[in-house]
Scaffold this active site. Structure first.
Site, PDB file in Angstrom:
ATOM      1  N   LYS A 251       0.883  -1.163   0.000  1.00  0.00           N
ATOM      2  CA  LYS A 251       0.000   0.000   0.000  1.00  0.00           C
ATOM      3  C   LYS A 251       0.920   1.212   0.000  1.00  0.00           C
ATOM      4  O   LYS A 251       1.439   1.614   1.034  1.00  0.00           O
ATOM      5  CB  LYS A 251      -0.903  -0.003   1.231  1.00  0.00           C
ATOM      6  CG  LYS A 251      -1.915   1.124   1.204  1.00  0.00           C
ATOM      7  CD  LYS A 251      -2.859   1.023   2.379  1.00  0.00           C
ATOM      8  CE  LYS A 251      -4.041   1.958   2.263  1.00  0.00           C
ATOM      9  NZ  LYS A 251      -3.696   3.346   2.029  1.00  0.00           N
ATOM     10  N   ARG A 256      -3.572   8.704  -5.055  1.00  0.00           N
ATOM     11  CA  ARG A 256      -4.154   7.937  -6.144  1.00  0.00           C
ATOM     12  C   ARG A 256      -4.240   8.797  -7.389  1.00  0.00           C
ATOM     13  O   ARG A 256      -4.608   9.970  -7.306  1.00  0.00           O
ATOM     14  CB  ARG A 256      -5.554   7.502  -5.718  1.00  0.00           C
ATOM     15  CG  ARG A 256      -6.230   6.579  -6.687  1.00  0.00           C
ATOM     16  CD  ARG A 256      -6.586   5.353  -5.981  1.00  0.00           C
ATOM     17  NE  ARG A 256      -7.255   4.372  -6.779  1.00  0.00           N
ATOM     18  CZ  ARG A 256      -8.131   3.513  -6.274  1.00  0.00           C
ATOM     19  NH1 ARG A 256      -8.466   3.581  -5.012  1.00  0.00           N
ATOM     20  NH2 ARG A 256      -8.652   2.585  -7.026  1.00  0.00           N
ATOM     21  N   GLU A 302      -0.879   4.605  -7.970  1.00  0.00           N
ATOM     22  CA  GLU A 302      -0.519   5.407  -6.800  1.00  0.00           C
ATOM     23  C   GLU A 302       0.808   6.097  -7.125  1.00  0.00           C
ATOM     24  O   GLU A 302       1.786   5.442  -7.488  1.00  0.00           O
ATOM     25  CB  GLU A 302      -0.370   4.489  -5.568  1.00  0.00           C
ATOM     26  CG  GLU A 302      -0.120   5.220  -4.275  1.00  0.00           C
ATOM     27  CD  GLU A 302      -1.404   5.765  -3.608  1.00  0.00           C
ATOM     28  OE1 GLU A 302      -2.511   5.607  -4.164  1.00  0.00           O
ATOM     29  OE2 GLU A 302      -1.261   6.357  -2.518  1.00  0.00           O
ATOM     30  N   PHE A 343      -1.397  -0.045 -10.586  1.00  0.00           N
ATOM     31  CA  PHE A 343      -1.915  -1.290 -10.010  1.00  0.00           C
ATOM     32  C   PHE A 343      -3.174  -1.823 -10.709  1.00  0.00           C
ATOM     33  O   PHE A 343      -3.646  -2.896 -10.366  1.00  0.00           O
ATOM     34  CB  PHE A 343      -2.108  -1.199  -8.497  1.00  0.00           C
ATOM     35  CG  PHE A 343      -2.983  -0.076  -8.032  1.00  0.00           C
ATOM     36  CD1 PHE A 343      -4.364  -0.155  -8.143  1.00  0.00           C
ATOM     37  CD2 PHE A 343      -2.420   1.058  -7.461  1.00  0.00           C
ATOM     38  CE1 PHE A 343      -5.164   0.872  -7.706  1.00  0.00           C
ATOM     39  CE2 PHE A 343      -3.220   2.106  -7.029  1.00  0.00           C
ATOM     40  CZ  PHE A 343      -4.602   2.011  -7.154  1.00  0.00           C
TER      41      PHE A 343
HETATM   42  P1  ATP Z   1      -8.192   7.425   3.839  1.00  0.00           P
HETATM   43  O1  ATP Z   1      -9.287   6.752   3.080  1.00  0.00           O
HETATM   44  O2  ATP Z   1      -8.350   7.234   5.301  1.00  0.00           O
HETATM   45  O3  ATP Z   1      -7.948   8.829   3.394  1.00  0.00           O
HETATM   46  P2  ATP Z   1      -6.270   6.394   2.104  1.00  0.00           P
HETATM   47  O4  ATP Z   1      -6.378   7.635   1.280  1.00  0.00           O
HETATM   48  O5  ATP Z   1      -4.934   5.764   2.192  1.00  0.00           O
HETATM   49  O6  ATP Z   1      -6.835   6.657   3.525  1.00  0.00           O
HETATM   50  P3  ATP Z   1      -7.541   3.949   2.051  1.00  0.00           P
HETATM   51  O7  ATP Z   1      -8.977   3.638   1.837  1.00  0.00           O
HETATM   52  O8  ATP Z   1      -6.974   3.750   3.409  1.00  0.00           O
HETATM   53  O9  ATP Z   1      -7.310   5.406   1.534  1.00  0.00           O
HETATM   54  O10 ATP Z   1      -6.661   3.089   1.068  1.00  0.00           O
HETATM   55  C1  ATP Z   1      -6.927   3.052  -0.283  1.00  0.00           C
HETATM   56  C2  ATP Z   1      -5.910   3.844  -1.033  1.00  0.00           C
HETATM   57  O11 ATP Z   1      -4.653   3.194  -1.008  1.00  0.00           O
HETATM   58  C3  ATP Z   1      -6.224   3.885  -2.504  1.00  0.00           C
HETATM   59  O12 ATP Z   1      -7.188   4.880  -2.769  1.00  0.00           O
HETATM   60  C4  ATP Z   1      -4.886   4.204  -3.113  1.00  0.00           C
HETATM   61  O13 ATP Z   1      -4.713   5.606  -3.154  1.00  0.00           O
HETATM   62  C5  ATP Z   1      -3.899   3.648  -2.116  1.00  0.00           C
HETATM   63  N1  ATP Z   1      -3.062   2.545  -2.613  1.00  0.00           N
HETATM   64  C6  ATP Z   1      -1.725   2.453  -2.388  1.00  0.00           C
HETATM   65  N2  ATP Z   1      -1.221   1.341  -2.925  1.00  0.00           N
HETATM   66  C7  ATP Z   1      -2.248   0.706  -3.539  1.00  0.00           C
HETATM   67  C8  ATP Z   1      -2.340  -0.510  -4.266  1.00  0.00           C
HETATM   68  N3  ATP Z   1      -1.279  -1.290  -4.480  1.00  0.00           N
HETATM   69  N4  ATP Z   1      -3.558  -0.852  -4.737  1.00  0.00           N
HETATM   70  C9  ATP Z   1      -4.658  -0.080  -4.521  1.00  0.00           C
HETATM   71  N5  ATP Z   1      -4.629   1.075  -3.822  1.00  0.00           N
HETATM   72  C10 ATP Z   1      -3.433   1.475  -3.333  1.00  0.00           C
END
Ligand code: ATP
Length: 568
Positions: A251, A256, A302, A343
């Site tokens: 992650k 994104r 990402e 991804f």
């Molecule tokens: P929050 O939603 O609390 O703001 P966040 O922005 O990290 O946290 P999450 O729902 O926690 O969002 O995690 C999803 C996000 O992780 C995706 O929207 C993307 O931006 C990010 N991400 C990073 N690496 C990957 C990956 N390998 N595959 C998919 N998403 C990824």
């Protein structure tokens, strides 16, 4: 359509919190709206563009207050004082127009089409003369509006309609308007919106028939609502949801980005919130041109900051300025280079591929995305072995990543949904006592309250800021500490006011939780908290009890050593 008719609908919608009632009000109104101009549906979200178009009116409260002062012959200070006591510029405007109407000065009636074109004319305006132009439009509209209309004009300009029409209600209403007895159409409407992010197009299609809705597809010149993950607390749960074997990926801690190229060769970049960031990332556009060939595609990725000296990833905070920066982009590109981790692939060579199982999309992705230093496929393993997965997770954290994503191999891509086709696993959080040293006034229904707080740790006799926290407090008293109560505590402590921001005497201590601490040039401590959230107000603690900068530094070290908090 008279604007009055739309305003009546706004009033009805604002008058109920019941979702079904809102749906029915809208279902009755939408066919009438479509007869006139489908684009008027944007006005239900306070916009004059589709959701993928992020141009804004760029009208601040200050500008509205100036407009009100000029239109109604008051001083700016008088309007400012009204705002300070009443907090809603919409209602203030309504009362001002009422007074004018009583004097018999109001006559004309406003059409929705006229309002729409006036609002369109100020979209995205900036630079010389733009403020005057905007003021001219505000004054012109207010000069013709009835009291109630004026309230909603101001609320629209400020992006704060207060009628509670989220996308999901609109989706239900569209289905209800044309297919009242077919509940399965709701999903179809939702899907066509998620693929196109344009309710006007969805309205047209819904009226034409289900086949037209099904035909609404991705196009590589419009962003889409991206698929979102479900949160899990451990790997066993992740496998339960995604099945075995599953794909595991880092992650990445960046932002994104949806990358696309249309048939004309135009490359566009969008964030998850559908903001266009093509202009801010000429380096990404260039690397796409260089490595991805001349075909059409939509990729999900990402983008992370990269330190060329150490070869390591930079924390999100360090590169967040790249999204905001509008000028001198080239300089910033050199200072803060980025790497694109791709991804997913959603469209390729003229066709949407969202229905393909993930494992097939990944194969395609590996075929089309080269392993290049500035762009590459996301790091991935496929396993059904818990121990292997555990090692992958720990390694990702040790490398400084936020956690991992686990993905279901046979699942399609579902735009806009938080379905269990991918899940996220992140470490547990820690908590910290800090003091509030400043605050920001909220907007919308929290207008007039202080709702974001600048928190600080201490270093000797000084307080050092760690960032802003705005979540964790409650709306209702019975649920805990409210924003209103916090505002009452903070108001007597205000030492300085500037715009929406106040500085306060450092007296109130709060316990907060956060995901991790990162170096950040934005705050005086040199660190910033990621995803902070208030857990409790601590009247029992004094500012000298709070965390010290040395403790913060020690926590950061520990974070590095263990690869994160709470690693199981
Ligand atoms: P929050 O939603 O609390 O703001 P966040 O922005 O990290 O946290 P999450 O729902 O926690 O969002 O995690 C999803 C996000 O992780 C995706 O929207 C993307 O931006 C990010 N991400 C990073 N690496 C990957 C990956 N390998 N595959 C998919 N998403 C990824």
């Amino acid at each position: 359509m008279q604007y009055k008719e739309l305003v009546e609908v706004y009033e009805k919608l604002g008058g109920t919190t019941k979702r079904l009632e809102k749906r029915d009000i809208l279902a009755k109104f939408l066919p009438l709206l479509l007869k006139e101009d489908a684009r008027f549906v944007y006005l239900l979200h306070g916009k004059v563009t589709a959701d993928y178009d992020n141009r804004e009116f760029g009208i601040s409260k200050q500008l509205v207050m100036k407009g009100l002062a000029q239109t109604f012959g008051k001083t700016f200070e008088k309007i400012e004082a009204l705002f300070a006591t009443q907090g809603d510029l919409g209602e203030i405007t309504e009362k001002l127009v009422e007074k004018r109407t009583q004097k018999g000065l109001f006559s004309k009636s406003l059409t929705t089409a006229y309002l729409f074109t006036q609002l369109e004319s100020i979209l995205g305006l900036s630079g010389k003369g733009s403020v005057e132009r905007k003021l001219g439009v505000v004054e012109g509209l207010l000069g013709q509006a009835s009291a109630l209309e004026a309230k909603y004009i101001v609320r629209t300009l400020l992006g704060d309609l207060r009628i509670g029409v989220q996308g999901a209600v609109l989706v239900d209403a569209i289905a209800q308007a044309w297919y009242p007895d077919e509940s399965e159409v709701i999903a179809l409407v939702q899907e066509s919106y998620d693929l196109t992010t344009d309710f006007a197009g969805v309205l047209h299609a819904a009226a034409r028939g289900k086949a037209a809705l099904r035909k609404m597809v991705l196009h590589p010149n419009k962003p889409l609502q991206v698929m979102l993950p479900v949160k899990v607390t451990d790997l066993a749960e992740a496998f339960e949801i995604c099945g075995k074997p599953a794909a595991l990926e880092h992650k990445y801690d960046g932002f994104r980005m949806v990358l696309m190229r249309d048939e004309k060769g135009e490359i566009r970049l969008f964030t998850r919130k559908l903001e266009s960031v093509t202009h801010q990332f000429p380096d990404v556009v260039q690397v796409m041109q260089k490595t991805l060939g001349n075909t059409t595609y939509i990729l999900d990725a990402e983008v992370v900051g990269h330190d060329p000296k150490t070869g390591k990833t930079k924390p999100f905070e360090a590169i967040s300025q790249r999204i905001r920066r509008k000028h001198h982009i080239e300089e910033l590109v050199k200072q803060l280079p980025v790497v694109v981790n791709v991804f997913d692939v959603l469209y390729y060579k003229g066709e949407g591929v969202t229905e393909l199982p993930f494992v097939e999309r990944r194969k395609l992705l590996e075929k089309i995305i080269p392993v290049h230093k500035e762009i590459h496929p996301s790091e991935q393993i496929v396993t059904d072995d818990l121990a292997v997965a555990e090692r992958f997770y720990k390694k990702a954290l040790a490398l400084g990543e936020e956690g991992i994503m686990i993905k279901k191999l046979d699942a399609p891509y579902r735009p806009g949904r938080r379905v269990g086709y991918m899940v996220k696993l992140k470490p547990l959080v820690a908590d910290l006592d800090v003091v509030i040293v400043g605050a920001e006034t909220g907007t919308g229904k929290r207008g007039g309250w202080l709702t974001s707080y600048v928190v600080a740790c201490k270093e000797g006799a000084h307080y050092k800021e760690l960032g802003m926290v705005s979540s964790g407090l409650k709306e209702k008293e019975e649920e805990g500490m409210t924003y209103e109560a916090m505002t009452k505590l903070l108001k007597p402590l205000i030492t300085h006011t500037e715009g929406n921001m106040v500085r306060v005497k450092p007296q109130l201590v709060v316990s907060i939780t956060y995901q991790n601490i990162q170096p950040s040039p934005r705050y005086t401590s040199g660190f910033g908290l990621r995803f902070p959230r208030i857990l409790h107000y601590r009247p029992d603690r004094k500012p000298h009890d709070i965390a010290t900068l040395d403790e913060i530094k020690a926590l950061v070290k520990k974070q590095h050593a263990s690869g994160g908090f709470g690693l199981q």
